[in-house]
Design a protein around this motif. Structure first.
Motif, PDB file in Angstrom:
ATOM      1  N   LYS A 259       0.828  -1.205   0.000  1.00 35.71           N
ATOM      2  CA  LYS A 259       0.000   0.000   0.000  1.00 35.71           C
ATOM      3  C   LYS A 259       0.857   1.246   0.000  1.00 35.71           C
ATOM      4  N   THR A 260       1.906   1.265   0.836  1.00 32.49           N
ATOM      5  CA  THR A 260       2.793   2.429   0.906  1.00 32.49           C
ATOM      6  C   THR A 260       3.512   2.645  -0.417  1.00 32.49           C
TER       7      THR A 260
ATOM      8  N   PHE B 262       8.554  -6.400   7.691  1.00 27.72           N
ATOM      9  CA  PHE B 262       9.679  -7.248   7.283  1.00 27.72           C
ATOM     10  C   PHE B 262       9.203  -8.437   6.453  1.00 27.72           C
ATOM     11  N   ILE B 263       8.044  -8.311   5.835  1.00 26.51           N
ATOM     12  CA  ILE B 263       7.490  -9.446   5.103  1.00 26.51           C
ATOM     13  C   ILE B 263       8.364  -9.829   3.907  1.00 26.51           C
ATOM     14  N   ALA B 264       9.000  -8.845   3.265  1.00 32.01           N
ATOM     15  CA  ALA B 264       9.847  -9.157   2.115  1.00 32.01           C
ATOM     16  C   ALA B 264      11.039 -10.012   2.547  1.00 32.01           C
ATOM     17  N   TYR B 265      11.686  -9.638   3.639  1.00 37.99           N
ATOM     18  CA  TYR B 265      12.828 -10.414   4.136  1.00 37.99           C
ATOM     19  C   TYR B 265      12.366 -11.774   4.665  1.00 37.99           C
TER      20      TYR B 265
ATOM     21  N   ALA C 284       2.140 -14.442  -2.210  1.00 39.27           N
ATOM     22  CA  ALA C 284       2.174 -13.289  -1.306  1.00 39.27           C
ATOM     23  C   ALA C 284       1.921 -11.994  -2.062  1.00 39.27           C
ATOM     24  N   ILE C 285       2.380 -11.929  -3.308  1.00 35.07           N
ATOM     25  CA  ILE C 285       2.146 -10.725  -4.105  1.00 35.07           C
ATOM     26  C   ILE C 285       0.691 -10.647  -4.555  1.00 35.07           C
ATOM     27  N   LYS C 286       0.118 -11.804  -4.917  1.00 32.62           N
ATOM     28  CA  LYS C 286      -1.276 -11.806  -5.369  1.00 32.62           C
ATOM     29  C   LYS C 286      -2.232 -11.397  -4.260  1.00 32.62           C
TER      30      LYS C 286
ATOM     31  N   GLU D 174      -0.090  -8.641   0.058  1.00 36.13           N
ATOM     32  CA  GLU D 174       0.789  -8.449   1.210  1.00 36.13           C
ATOM     33  C   GLU D 174       2.158  -7.943   0.808  1.00 36.13           C
ATOM     34  N   LEU D 175       2.600  -8.293  -0.357  1.00 36.12           N
ATOM     35  CA  LEU D 175       3.978  -8.037  -0.754  1.00 36.12           C
ATOM     36  C   LEU D 175       4.014  -7.394  -2.131  1.00 36.12           C
ATOM     37  N   SER D 176       4.978  -6.499  -2.309  1.00 29.52           N
ATOM     38  CA  SER D 176       5.181  -5.837  -3.592  1.00 29.52           C
ATOM     39  C   SER D 176       6.442  -6.387  -4.248  1.00 29.52           C
ATOM     40  N   GLY D 177       6.389  -6.551  -5.564  1.00 32.22           N
ATOM     41  CA  GLY D 177       7.562  -7.030  -6.282  1.00 32.22           C
ATOM     42  C   GLY D 177       8.736  -6.077  -6.149  1.00 32.22           C
ATOM     43  N   LEU D 178       8.460  -4.778  -6.071  1.00 32.89           N
ATOM     44  CA  LEU D 178       9.525  -3.793  -5.898  1.00 32.89           C
ATOM     45  C   LEU D 178      10.192  -3.944  -4.531  1.00 32.89           C
TER      46      LEU D 178
END
Length: 312
Positions: free
Chosen positions: A63-64, A80-83, A267-269, A272-276
């Protein structure tokens, strides 16, 4: 009786204080000090601001990132979801482990060969000393090229092997020359006295030369480690198996393809998570080891590099 006059204690200079200025050097003007501060401040800003953006984006939610339209400069909540997703297993975790192992093994091998070669070349009058030195110097200016190197690696059966990531770039002649220059600066009387006591060359190297060369050894070790950790070209040239790719190659693939690695699609769908954020998190993981180790070796740079280069 003679009166004893107590001398005032000499103030101890802080380790962070500037060294004493020579008597012939003029005091800097206020404008000069302000100008130096401004230039250093701008240089630090130019280096740290992109790193800040990368770290903040990797810690931002989808979202951010969507609200910012891409890269995030001002954090609005940290996640820290990406990590967590990257380190939970999969392509990135496997690539990070591969990079760590290649860096450790390659650095140890390169340092062993470089130290032995530099010590032999630092003993003036040893067998073939001058011819070997000229041969090493020639490789700094003349190279067979990419195609002969690839054919050599292929003929040795090193393709699709991790040895192809270590052996072709294991030795740096520049690093050997720096080590040689530092070794030549060690007092000859120490080695001669040890030889009189019955010590051989390997014992002299291990117990006398190397303990006195910790500064230059630390710097050269960092150079080799950073080189192996950051290397990507050999892997793209000699490896065909995607599962064998190190972290740098995976990072390049993520940036070029603009997609998340396998296992993170769900997670991206779900939003929750962004590819960037994944791409920025991989960049942080690639930069973190160098950023952590560099400050510990920084104090050895002046003594290790300059002394070895000047005396060489």
């Amino acid at each position: 009786m003679t009166a004893v006059i107590d001398k005032p204690p000499v103030p101890q200079r802080s380790r962070w204080a500037a060294p004493p200025r020579p008597t012939w050097e003029e005091e800097p003007s206020k404008a000069g000090v302000a100008g130096k501060g401004l230039v250093l401040g701008l240089a630090c800003f130019a280096i740290l601001f992109p790193l800040w953006i990368v770290v903040v984006t990797s810690l931002s939610s989808r979202k951010t990132i969507d609200e910012a339209g891409g890269l995030v400069m001002i954090p609005k909540g940290i996640t820290f979801i990406a990590y967590k997703e990257l380190l939970s297993g999969g392509q990135v975790t496997r690539a990070a482990i591969i990079s760590v192992l290649i860096t450790l093994v390659g650095t140890l091998f390169s340092m062993a060969v470089s130290v032995l070669c530099a010590y032999g070349l630092s003993r003036v009058g040893s067998l073939g000393h001058r011819w070997l030195l000229m041969l090493l110097l020639a490789t700094m200016f003349f190279s067979a090229g990419l195609i002969p190197t690839y054919l050599l690696v292929q003929s040795l059966g090193l393709t699709d092997s991790y040895l192809a990531l270590i052996l072709p770039s294991a030795i740096s002649v520049f690093n050997i020359l720096v080590l040689r220059g530092f070794f030549m600066g060690i007092s000859q009387e120490l080695t001669d006295s040890a030889r009189i006591d019955g010590a051989g060359d390997f014992r002299i190297l291990w117990q006398i030369v190397m303990p006195l060369s910790r500064a230059v050894l630390a710097v050269i070790t960092l150079f080799y480690a950073v080189g192996y950790w950051s290397a990507w070209f050999n892997a793209s040239l000699y490896l065909n198996d995607q599962d064998m790719m190190p972290l740098q190659n995976v990072m390049i693939q993520l940036v070029q393809k603009q997609e998340a690695p396998v296992g993170l699609g769900q997670a991206i769908k779900t939003g929750e998570l962004s590819g960037l954020a994944v791409q920025m998190a991989v960049m942080v993981m690639a930069l973190l080891p160098v950023a952590v180790l560099s400050p510990f070796v920084q104090r050895h740079f002046k003594k290790g590099m300059l002394t070895g280069a000047v005396k060489g």
